[in-house]
Design an enzyme around this catalytic site. Sequence first.
Site, PDB file in Angstrom:
ATOM      1  N   ASP A 190     134.124 -16.361   9.122  1.00 29.76           N
ATOM      2  CA  ASP A 190     133.295 -16.744   7.974  1.00 29.76           C
ATOM      3  C   ASP A 190     134.083 -17.696   7.063  1.00 29.76           C
ATOM      4  O   ASP A 190     135.166 -17.340   6.584  1.00 29.76           O
ATOM      5  CB  ASP A 190     132.869 -15.509   7.168  1.00 29.76           C
ATOM      6  CG  ASP A 190     131.814 -14.682   7.879  1.00 29.76           C
ATOM      7  OD1 ASP A 190     131.310 -15.134   8.913  1.00 29.76           O
ATOM      8  OD2 ASP A 190     131.493 -13.592   7.385  1.00 29.76           O
ATOM      9  N   THR A 206     128.849  -9.624  22.608  1.00 33.05           N
ATOM     10  CA  THR A 206     129.890 -10.595  22.261  1.00 33.05           C
ATOM     11  C   THR A 206     131.153 -10.394  23.113  1.00 33.05           C
ATOM     12  O   THR A 206     131.185  -9.559  24.003  1.00 33.05           O
ATOM     13  CB  THR A 206     130.265 -10.480  20.776  1.00 33.05           C
ATOM     14  OG1 THR A 206     130.806  -9.179  20.537  1.00 33.05           O
ATOM     15  CG2 THR A 206     129.053 -10.673  19.896  1.00 33.05           C
TER      16      THR A 206
END
Length: 512
Positions: free
Chosen positions: A95, A337
């Site tokens: 992020d 993932t």
Amino acid sequence: MEANYVPVYVMLPLDVISTDKQLQKPDELREMLKSLKSADVDGVMLDVWWGIVENEGPQMYDWSAYRALFQMIKEEGLALQAIMSFHQCGGNVGDIIYIPIPKWVREIGESNPDIFYTNFRGTRNEECLSLGVDNQPLFFGRTAIEMYHDYMKSFRENMADFLAAGLIKDIEVGLGPAGEMRYPSYPETQGWAFPGIGEFQCYDKYLQEDFKEAADEAGHPEWKMPGEDAGEYNDRPESTKFFKTNGTYLTEEGKFFLTWYSSKLIVHADQILDKANLVFLGCKVKLAAKVAGIHWWYFHPSHAAELTSGYYNPTDRDGYRPIARMLSRHYAILNFTCVEMRNSEQPEEAKSGPEELVQQVLSAGWREGILVACENALVRYDKYAYNQILKNTRPNGINKCGPPKLRLFGMTYLRLSDELLKEDNFSLFKIFVKKMHADLNYLPNSDKYFAPIEPMARSKAEIPIEELLEATKPEEPYPFDSETDMPVDAGGSSLFGTIFSVFGKIKSVFIK
């Protein structure tokens, strides 16, 4: 051969839409989309941030920037995966910007902080709402699930033309931090660092009340949630009483807590996906849910990091097949993932097993008859990551006579950037896309090559939690080939591929 073609999507930058609802650098973005199209990429994935669209007040939605972006994607001939992002951007690995959940929701949290996930020491996490408030009418008369429903309903109404045109292929429904179906057990904002075991996140008053009620019903009012014995974010399993070999997690009380903790997560996802199914009923889209790849401590008996995240997956129990069974009632895709990771790349101390974890989770999905897709967890541009993804995409290789025995529905690559588009990186990426496509040319109509996307049918009847938990009996995963039969560096398929292969061999000598 067309049945071996696996579409490739690329995640757009996190800040493609700004917090003040502006499409960022549209001319540059269009050129980047053109580059993706030139590489025969099938589409893009995009976070549709709750904290941007409904930030001004309850049911005050502003979709204008997203409509402009959707139109650009359509004009460039790319398909779209849209994420209903009910979480904060910021605080997770990768992020780079901060987009909080809506301001008015956070203001409710100022007077009632128990709407947020909470650890044992009382530290709140504002990345997303606690599943404890899923059915609590705390938000101007609405529950959390009603807010999620209304948001998705507004999305459908405002994007009706794009849905009708077939631009949007699937709707991934955010179910927790980073959009993943998990608890926020390892927040970097609270000091977590890899490979810490993380912490349980169930100490808001709503989840504490729920657990007490469950323990009372089980005839054990004396049972408590784990406390200090479960350690802190950066502890190792063996330094805790709860997770150590032969620890508390193996007791009757420990198993009861872990079953409750993981079951609450499954019910949370089931309720939200049921609302999503109602909203998009009849649309030619698929629903999807992302499950996180918590690969560290996989080779410790407790699987401690998975337990704190909500995946009850110790050595003698399958924590993922019940999730797959729940998804099957909504005809939803399981998106997983860390498919780019190899065990050899992980520090030995972390007892990490990404390869075995991927094999287990994908097998759980296939055994339950659902479609399975994947993402890479970390930014990678190298042949080792690409070949690992290709191996997991078709674990038993190409079938020249029809669909392969095992295959993924699609792959989403993390992420579009200037770095990806640099000449050397992009040259290898284009080879990767070609190999994902089984060396075929771009196929524009996905309905023709594997699993056609039909108009969404109503979810099947709710599956009782007891029936979901019957799927916890462990089974051997499907066998995977040791290497892909479609490597990006295959036998000099291109000058660049040959050069990259030689470089890789030289590099491997130094690694050894």
